[in-house]
Design a protein around this motif. Structure first.
Motif, PDB file in Angstrom:
ATOM      1  N   VAL A  25       0.850  -1.188   0.000  1.00 38.07           N
ATOM      2  CA  VAL A  25       0.000   0.000   0.000  1.00 38.07           C
ATOM      3  C   VAL A  25       0.885   1.237   0.000  1.00 38.07           C
ATOM      4  O   VAL A  25       2.072   1.161   0.319  1.00 38.07           O
ATOM      5  N   ASP A  26       0.311   2.375  -0.340  1.00 37.50           N
ATOM      6  CA  ASP A  26       0.995   3.656  -0.199  1.00 37.50           C
ATOM      7  C   ASP A  26       0.502   4.272   1.106  1.00 37.50           C
ATOM      8  O   ASP A  26      -0.704   4.458   1.289  1.00 37.50           O
ATOM      9  N   ASP A  27       1.426   4.591   2.028  1.00 35.70           N
ATOM     10  CA  ASP A  27       1.018   5.154   3.311  1.00 35.70           C
ATOM     11  C   ASP A  27       0.631   6.620   3.158  1.00 35.70           C
ATOM     12  O   ASP A  27       0.613   7.158   2.053  1.00 35.70           O
ATOM     13  N   LEU A  28       0.302   7.288   4.276  1.00 38.28           N
ATOM     14  CA  LEU A  28      -0.168   8.662   4.226  1.00 38.28           C
ATOM     15  C   LEU A  28       0.879   9.640   3.691  1.00 38.28           C
ATOM     16  O   LEU A  28       0.541  10.726   3.241  1.00 38.28           O
ATOM     17  N   GLN A  29       2.159   9.275   3.741  1.00 34.87           N
ATOM     18  CA  GLN A  29       3.218  10.125   3.196  1.00 34.87           C
ATOM     19  C   GLN A  29       3.519   9.791   1.732  1.00 34.87           C
ATOM     20  O   GLN A  29       4.422  10.368   1.135  1.00 34.87           O
ATOM     21  N   GLY A  30       2.802   8.827   1.160  1.00 32.57           N
ATOM     22  CA  GLY A  30       3.013   8.454  -0.232  1.00 32.57           C
ATOM     23  C   GLY A  30       4.113   7.428  -0.446  1.00 32.57           C
ATOM     24  O   GLY A  30       4.514   7.166  -1.566  1.00 32.57           O
ATOM     25  N   VAL A  31       4.598   6.827   0.634  1.00 36.08           N
ATOM     26  CA  VAL A  31       5.657   5.817   0.551  1.00 36.08           C
ATOM     27  C   VAL A  31       5.013   4.444   0.336  1.00 36.08           C
ATOM     28  O   VAL A  31       4.093   4.062   1.065  1.00 36.08           O
TER      29      VAL A  31
END
Length: 117
Positions: A25-31
């Motif tokens: 998944v992409d986390d809240l920081q876009g990582v």
């Protein structure tokens, strides 16, 4: 011959059948983070639907919001067919200790015979 492809599914479709699956998944920081899913929680954070995903193995967590995509590797379906994610087999089972047992850091889980610990 089976072909494997990266599939993408909305986080809103996450369900208990996915426990044990390797996902990304992409986390809240876009990582982009990849891990084997151990458990998850659905909650509201600042009036926004949020999923808190916990990893298997070395436990840590990441948060994603509604609209996020879960990526997983699956087989390419034949035209007109749908392939749903399949969880990986569990590593080994654990059992709870009886209530009268004294608790220590080593007592939280007891390996089953033949378990790898």
């Amino acid at each position: 011959m089976t072909q494997h492809a990266l599939s993408e599914t909305p986080i809103e479709e996450l369900n208990p059948g996915w426990i044990g699956m390797p996902i990304e998944v992409d986390d809240l920081q876009g990582v982009a983070v990849g891990f084997r899913l151990a458990r998850y929680e659905r909650t509201m954070v600042d009036n926004t639907r949020t999923w808190i995903l916990y990893s298997d193995g070395s436990p840590w967590r990441t948060e994603v919001r509604a609209g996020a995509k879960v990526r997983w590797v699956g087989t390419v379906p034949a035209p007109g067919q749908f392939v749903s994610p399949q969880p990986a087999p569990p590593h080994s089972a654990v059992t709870a200790l009886p209530q009268q047992a004294q608790l220590s850091p080593q007592s939280w889980v007891t390996p089953t015979p033949g378990g790898n610990y």
